[in-house]
Design a protein around this motif. Sequence first.
Motif, short mmCIF file in Angstrom:
data_model
loop_
_atom_site.label_atom_id
_atom_site.label_comp_id
_atom_site.label_asym_id
_atom_site.label_seq_id
_atom_site.Cartn_x
_atom_site.Cartn_y
_atom_site.Cartn_z
N ASN A 62 0.85 -1.19 0.00
CA ASN A 62 0.00 0.00 0.00
C ASN A 62 0.88 1.23 0.00
OD1 ASN A 62 -2.73 -1.23 0.33
ND2 ASN A 62 -1.76 -2.02 2.18
N LEU A 63 0.41 2.27 -0.66
CA LEU A 63 1.22 3.48 -0.76
C LEU A 63 0.34 4.69 -0.52
CD1 LEU A 63 4.07 4.49 -1.39
CD2 LEU A 63 3.44 4.51 -3.80
N ASP A 64 0.64 5.43 0.53
CA ASP A 64 -0.09 6.66 0.85
C ASP A 64 0.76 7.85 0.41
OD1 ASP A 64 -1.33 8.89 1.88
OD2 ASP A 64 -1.58 8.07 3.90
N PHE A 80 5.29 3.66 -10.88
CA PHE A 80 4.97 2.52 -10.01
C PHE A 80 5.30 1.19 -10.69
CE2 PHE A 80 1.85 5.96 -9.35
CZ PHE A 80 2.20 6.33 -8.07
N CYS A 83 5.82 -2.73 -9.23
CA CYS A 83 5.44 -2.84 -7.81
C CYS A 83 4.41 -3.96 -7.76
CB CYS A 83 4.85 -1.52 -7.31
SG CYS A 83 6.04 -0.17 -7.22
N LEU A 86 1.73 -4.27 -4.93
CA LEU A 86 1.02 -3.04 -4.60
C LEU A 86 -0.47 -3.21 -4.90
CD1 LEU A 86 1.39 -0.13 -3.61
CD2 LEU A 86 1.73 0.55 -5.99
N ILE A 89 -3.23 2.58 -3.88
CA ILE A 89 -2.50 3.85 -3.86
C ILE A 89 -3.49 4.92 -3.45
CG2 ILE A 89 -1.19 5.54 -5.19
CD1 ILE A 89 -0.46 3.29 -7.14
N LEU A 110 -2.54 -4.44 -8.20
CA LEU A 110 -3.15 -3.12 -7.98
C LEU A 110 -4.64 -3.17 -8.30
CD1 LEU A 110 -2.64 -0.21 -7.14
CD2 LEU A 110 -2.17 0.32 -9.54
N VAL A 113 -6.95 2.77 -6.92
CA VAL A 113 -6.28 4.05 -6.85
C VAL A 113 -7.35 5.00 -6.35
CG1 VAL A 113 -5.13 5.89 -8.14
CG2 VAL A 113 -4.71 3.50 -8.75
#
Length: 161
Positions: A62-64, A80, A83, A86, A89, A110, A113
């Motif tokens: 996870n990416l904040d 990205f 990844c 992931l 996002i 993913l 988003v």
Amino acid sequence: MYNDNYNDLYIGANGKIKAPQNSANLFSQYVNCEEINNLKYLDTSNVKDMNAMFTDCISLTNLDISNFDTINATNMEKMFKSCRKLETILLGQDFNKLNGTDMFADTPALRKVISHSPTPLELGRDININDSMLLYVVDETGCEADPVYEDVFGTKDGTGD
């Protein structure tokens, strides 16, 4: 060179850390990194090059990046890419574009988003999304709206046909 000795990456500061104008590969190849903590301290308002910024962070889930400001970013290619784990996002109100070639290439996990942008995101044609990725827009009350299929895939049903 792979940065393979770190499972978690922490950013710490008294105040903000100004990211360089050329932030290409800034976090790339942290292959064992599962989480990047405190990206809220990174000021990206003057960054022009975000090319491959998180490329090959293959363990990141996870990416904040909800504090990222992309107003001056001109290169977001492969941001990205690869990844592979992931899943989500989180984008903030100042992340106003998804327009880098192969931005999401090789990101099979993913699924979401999530954008808090009050204006429509600028979407590029060659961002290379996977078939199951959905773009969600969160309104001013914090409620997550239905996925915006037509903006990401070009059709209401998400098939791209």
